[in-house]
Design a protein around this motif. Structure first.
Motif, PDB file in Angstrom:
ATOM      1  N   ASP A 104       0.819  -1.212   0.000  1.00 38.81           N
ATOM      2  CA  ASP A 104       0.000   0.000   0.000  1.00 38.81           C
ATOM      3  C   ASP A 104       0.857   1.268   0.000  1.00 38.81           C
ATOM      4  O   ASP A 104       0.429   2.315  -0.477  1.00 38.81           O
ATOM      5  CB  ASP A 104      -0.925   0.031   1.220  1.00 38.81           C
ATOM      6  N   ASP A 105       2.062   1.189   0.540  1.00 38.49           N
ATOM      7  CA  ASP A 105       2.932   2.356   0.686  1.00 38.49           C
ATOM      8  C   ASP A 105       3.756   2.655  -0.569  1.00 38.49           C
ATOM      9  O   ASP A 105       4.369   3.710  -0.665  1.00 38.49           O
ATOM     10  CB  ASP A 105       3.866   2.127   1.883  1.00 38.49           C
ATOM     11  N   ILE A 106       3.767   1.742  -1.528  1.00 40.41           N
ATOM     12  CA  ILE A 106       4.598   1.931  -2.725  1.00 40.41           C
ATOM     13  C   ILE A 106       4.296   3.242  -3.443  1.00 40.41           C
ATOM     14  O   ILE A 106       5.229   3.997  -3.747  1.00 40.41           O
ATOM     15  CB  ILE A 106       4.488   0.723  -3.670  1.00 40.41           C
ATOM     16  N   PRO A 107       3.037   3.579  -3.725  1.00 38.92           N
ATOM     17  CA  PRO A 107       2.798   4.847  -4.439  1.00 38.92           C
ATOM     18  C   PRO A 107       3.353   6.064  -3.706  1.00 38.92           C
ATOM     19  O   PRO A 107       3.942   6.939  -4.327  1.00 38.92           O
ATOM     20  CB  PRO A 107       1.276   4.916  -4.545  1.00 38.92           C
ATOM     21  N   ARG A 108       3.204   6.124  -2.405  1.00 41.87           N
ATOM     22  CA  ARG A 108       3.730   7.271  -1.653  1.00 41.87           C
ATOM     23  C   ARG A 108       5.248   7.335  -1.750  1.00 41.87           C
ATOM     24  O   ARG A 108       5.821   8.385  -1.982  1.00 41.87           O
ATOM     25  CB  ARG A 108       3.315   7.206  -0.188  1.00 41.87           C
ATOM     26  N   SER A 141       9.733  10.366  -4.256  1.00 41.97           N
ATOM     27  CA  SER A 141      11.112  10.288  -4.706  1.00 41.97           C
ATOM     28  C   SER A 141      11.527  11.650  -5.225  1.00 41.97           C
ATOM     29  O   SER A 141      10.705  12.466  -5.621  1.00 41.97           O
ATOM     30  CB  SER A 141      11.261   9.240  -5.820  1.00 41.97           C
ATOM     31  N   LYS A 142      12.805  11.899  -5.246  1.00 39.25           N
ATOM     32  CA  LYS A 142      13.341  13.178  -5.714  1.00 39.25           C
ATOM     33  C   LYS A 142      13.980  13.003  -7.085  1.00 39.25           C
ATOM     34  O   LYS A 142      14.515  11.944  -7.401  1.00 39.25           O
ATOM     35  CB  LYS A 142      14.399  13.711  -4.741  1.00 39.25           C
ATOM     36  N   VAL A 143      13.891  14.044  -7.898  1.00 43.74           N
ATOM     37  CA  VAL A 143      14.600  14.098  -9.172  1.00 43.74           C
ATOM     38  C   VAL A 143      15.440  15.367  -9.169  1.00 43.74           C
ATOM     39  O   VAL A 143      15.106  16.336  -8.489  1.00 43.74           O
ATOM     40  CB  VAL A 143      13.635  14.087 -10.384  1.00 43.74           C
ATOM     41  N   ASP A 181      10.566  17.134  -5.802  1.00 38.72           N
ATOM     42  CA  ASP A 181       9.698  15.969  -5.648  1.00 38.72           C
ATOM     43  C   ASP A 181       9.244  15.478  -7.022  1.00 38.72           C
ATOM     44  O   ASP A 181       8.922  16.283  -7.901  1.00 38.72           O
ATOM     45  CB  ASP A 181       8.457  16.311  -4.817  1.00 38.72           C
ATOM     46  N   LEU A 182       9.226  14.176  -7.207  1.00 38.00           N
ATOM     47  CA  LEU A 182       8.842  13.591  -8.487  1.00 38.00           C
ATOM     48  C   LEU A 182       7.448  14.029  -8.914  1.00 38.00           C
ATOM     49  O   LEU A 182       7.225  14.345 -10.084  1.00 38.00           O
ATOM     50  CB  LEU A 182       8.916  12.060  -8.422  1.00 38.00           C
ATOM     51  N   ALA A 214       4.034  17.144 -12.678  1.00 45.06           N
ATOM     52  CA  ALA A 214       3.046  18.213 -12.898  1.00 45.06           C
ATOM     53  C   ALA A 214       3.638  19.332 -13.744  1.00 45.06           C
ATOM     54  O   ALA A 214       2.989  19.843 -14.675  1.00 45.06           O
ATOM     55  CB  ALA A 214       2.556  18.754 -11.561  1.00 45.06           C
ATOM     56  N   ASP A 215       4.872  19.730 -13.450  1.00 46.71           N
ATOM     57  CA  ASP A 215       5.522  20.790 -14.232  1.00 46.71           C
ATOM     58  C   ASP A 215       5.668  20.372 -15.692  1.00 46.71           C
ATOM     59  O   ASP A 215       5.419  21.165 -16.607  1.00 46.71           O
ATOM     60  CB  ASP A 215       6.894  21.132 -13.655  1.00 46.71           C
TER      61      ASP A 215
END
Length: 129
Positions: free
Chosen positions: A42-46, A51-53, A61-62, A67-68
């Motif tokens: 359940d925690d995988i999506p969060r 994750s950072k890029v 934040d990814l 979104a950008d």
């Protein structure tokens, strides 16, 4: 510290079933963060979205980067549609058809994208800095 490993051949069938149910529902020292398998799934999506890029020298934040990029893509689509319409209007007297213009634009874009290189680094959530 990981739980000691017990060979399954030394466990009764009931002990194996109990272990699997407990692992799925309760977790324990043998699972990441001691969480149950269901909680980890359940925690995988969060963990993925948080994750950072790297953007230049900054870590973003990814989900913000996605979104950008979506916003930029929408602006680019609108700009290209406007440019195609403008060139089509300008070329009315030159004998070029809108289809020929679109084909020339597509070829130029494809040529540009052939030289594009993307590098991605994926890390586990606890390795972020």
């Amino acid at each position: 510290m990981p739980a000691p490993k017990v060979p399954t051949r030394e466990m009764s069938n009931q002990a194996k079933l109990d272990f699997l149910v407990d692992l799925h529902s309760n977790g324990g020292p043998s699972t990441l963060y001691g969480a149950s398998l269901q909680d980890l799934i359940d925690d995988i999506p969060r963990r993925v979205v948080k994750s950072k890029v790297r953007r230049g020298k900054d870590l973003i934040d990814l989900d913000q980067e996605i979104a950008d990029n979506k916003s930029i893509s929408l602006r680019i689509e609108a700009t290209l549609a406007g440019l195609v319409a403008a060139v089509a209007a300008l070329s009315t007297g030159s004998g070029m058809t809108p289809e020929a213009i679109k084909a020339a634009i597509k070829e130029a874009v494809d040529d540009s994208l052939d030289h594009l290189t993307v590098t991605a680094t994926i890390q586990a959530a606890d390795e972020r800095k």
